[in-house]
Design a protein around this motif. Sequence first.
Motif, PDB file in Angstrom:
ATOM      1  N   GLY B  48       0.777  -0.819  -0.444  1.00  0.00           N
ATOM      2  CA  GLY B  48       0.183  -0.199   0.318  1.00  0.00           C
ATOM      3  C   GLY B  48       0.562   1.231  -0.433  1.00  0.00           C
ATOM      4  O   GLY B  48       0.379   2.141   0.194  1.00  0.00           O
ATOM      5  N   ALA B  49       2.276   1.273   0.280  1.00  0.00           N
ATOM      6  CA  ALA B  49       2.619   2.650   0.563  1.00  0.00           C
ATOM      7  C   ALA B  49       2.863   2.843  -0.960  1.00  0.00           C
ATOM      8  O   ALA B  49       2.893   4.313  -1.182  1.00  0.00           O
ATOM      9  N   CYS B  50       3.036   2.264  -2.318  1.00  0.00           N
ATOM     10  CA  CYS B  50       2.990   2.950  -3.345  1.00  0.00           C
ATOM     11  C   CYS B  50       1.583   2.510  -4.017  1.00  0.00           C
ATOM     12  O   CYS B  50       1.382   3.014  -5.369  1.00  0.00           O
ATOM     13  N   GLY B  52      -1.549   2.288  -2.644  1.00  0.00           N
ATOM     14  CA  GLY B  52      -2.102   2.782  -1.712  1.00  0.00           C
ATOM     15  C   GLY B  52      -2.937   1.775  -0.968  1.00  0.00           C
ATOM     16  O   GLY B  52      -3.070   0.997  -1.074  1.00  0.00           O
ATOM     17  N   MET B  53      -3.237   2.832   0.411  1.00  0.00           N
ATOM     18  CA  MET B  53      -3.641   1.594   0.987  1.00  0.00           C
ATOM     19  C   MET B  53      -5.035   1.025   1.393  1.00  0.00           C
ATOM     20  O   MET B  53      -4.966  -0.427   1.505  1.00  0.00           O
ATOM     21  N   THR B  54      -5.146   1.422   0.099  1.00  0.00           N
ATOM     22  CA  THR B  54      -7.055   0.728  -0.285  1.00  0.00           C
ATOM     23  C   THR B  54      -6.207   0.335  -1.320  1.00  0.00           C
ATOM     24  O   THR B  54      -7.395  -0.687  -2.517  1.00  0.00           O
ATOM     25  N   LYS B  56      -6.387   1.599  -4.420  1.00  0.00           N
ATOM     26  CA  LYS B  56      -6.546   1.480  -5.839  1.00  0.00           C
ATOM     27  C   LYS B  56      -5.742   2.794  -6.416  1.00  0.00           C
ATOM     28  O   LYS B  56      -5.892   2.870  -6.828  1.00  0.00           O
ATOM     29  N   GLY B  57      -4.172   2.503  -6.128  1.00  0.00           N
ATOM     30  CA  GLY B  57      -3.288   2.367  -6.886  1.00  0.00           C
ATOM     31  C   GLY B  57      -2.581   4.180  -5.815  1.00  0.00           C
ATOM     32  O   GLY B  57      -2.711   5.187  -5.634  1.00  0.00           O
ATOM     33  N   GLY B  58      -1.092   4.163  -6.613  1.00  0.00           N
ATOM     34  CA  GLY B  58      -0.216   5.961  -6.434  1.00  0.00           C
ATOM     35  C   GLY B  58       0.679   6.107  -7.024  1.00  0.00           C
ATOM     36  O   GLY B  58       0.199   5.916  -8.325  1.00  0.00           O
ATOM     37  N   LEU B  59       1.343   5.666  -6.837  1.00  0.00           N
ATOM     38  CA  LEU B  59       2.429   5.865  -7.716  1.00  0.00           C
ATOM     39  C   LEU B  59       2.983   4.453  -8.610  1.00  0.00           C
ATOM     40  O   LEU B  59       2.909   4.101 -10.123  1.00  0.00           O
TER      41      LEU B  59
END
Lengths: 404, 114
Positions: B48-50, B52-54, B56-59
């Motif tokens: 989840g660090a990258c 997203g904790m849920t 659903k995406g981040g970097l």
Amino acid sequence: MTPCFRRPLFGLLLASAAIAAAIAAAFAMPAAADSLRGTNDLGIVIERAVGRLLVVETSGRKALAEVAGLGDLSHAAAVFSRDGRFAYVFGRDGGLSKVDLLTATIVKRVMQAGNSIGGAISQDGRLVAVQNYEPGGVKVFDSATLELVADIPATYGDGTARSKVVGLADAPGNRFVFTLYEAGEIWVADLSDPARPALRKYPDIGRQPYDGLVTPDGRHYIAGLFGEDGLALLDLWNPDAGVRRILGGYGRGEQPLPVYKMPHLRGWAQAGGRLYLPAIGRHEVLVVDAATWTEVARIPVRGQPVFVMAQPDGRQVWVNFALPDNGFVQVIDVPTSTLVRTLEPGPGVLHLEFTPRGEQVWVSVRDQDRVRVYDTGSFAEVDALPADKPSGIFFTARANRIGL
Amino acid sequence: MRSPSPRGLLAAVLLAAAVPAPAPALADDAPPPGRRAALLHMLRQDCGACHGMTLKGGLGTPLLPADLAAKAPDALADVVLDGVPGTPMPPWRALLTAGEARWMIDRLREGLDR
């Protein structure tokens, strides 16, 4: 004073007290003078899994209140109003919340994007900018009302693609500086006239810039590169000179180690005329001379550094790590550039924050549901506060610092 | 055809005793219950660090069931183990076994909130 004066004076005092009490009751005055307080020893601890924050006080080392209903706070960050009363909390879900630390309430909350990663507040305190992954760009809000002031889509290439935005920081002149991850560009947005942001774009800064920082004097902006060894430097006093590479090829000839968590540059570490930066894929802290921008040392550390943060006095630099070393914190002595202490707060050390003058540091230990407080001189643990999966810790002293 | 020597027979019996009964490959590799909580924790907190904790995406890309449905589970497990060169996705082989990676992919494909 003779006894004959004493009685009338006492009577007068009683009468004034009665009148004051009557006035207070009549107007239902909410705060007596002894309940007024300043905010310079306040802060927040993000409880990321439950969408809540704790309002904390560093003087008494205690949580004063909880504020819930803040949405998805994974990777949440915050900045503070210049009066130190309000926190602007940036949630992963695109939520921007203005929280009153004194009343522990959400004053206003807007959902401004689908996926968001942090923000900054302008030099004059009137604008709050948010950096967004989806849709990629920066949105700028009035800090009083959270009304949208400017929308800056991070378009690149043929103009249809939008890049994720990272490394947003404030700079003098009511400017915001940020970096486009996919595009590999640094943009400077001058919001002297908030309705008409003036953009200056610097392309080709390097591959996969992952974060950025503004130095404490507000002069230099540095973007870290994930896709290559080196960092991109922009001198904001000489914007025409463009972006140049520093520490190019710092890992040349070495096989990079896996990076299980992206380092964070925010929370700059400048001490003794040197900048301390996390290496990527190397278990080292890079030391850069801030006058010549050349590497002066590398300090081997326990793991992949995530945060490299200088104490406010610049005497020591504290480092935390990615998996599998995220249970540790190491301390670098600045004059000798050597490690002086390894602490083991516990698994999942996500963040650390110094008290305004740096006598203590608060460390979030996610997997133990604890915030541990250490004396920065003796390294003794002086307290531990319960918190639910704590991540970011932000103290109001940030309100007075450029680039935070 | 030569009959097995007594010594060879003994070896075969010992070998049979040492090797557990054949089982489906996946069940054999699946992490023990005690490890599963740690892996689920890792999915949310560390992946989840990258992502997203849920998730659903981040970097990193989104890892929700709809995002993974069209992809082969074994190929996804290989991505976890070997990473994606040229991107920030690291190889997790030093921290995860193949069975653990595949088990985590299965959890992602059915959804952590299920």
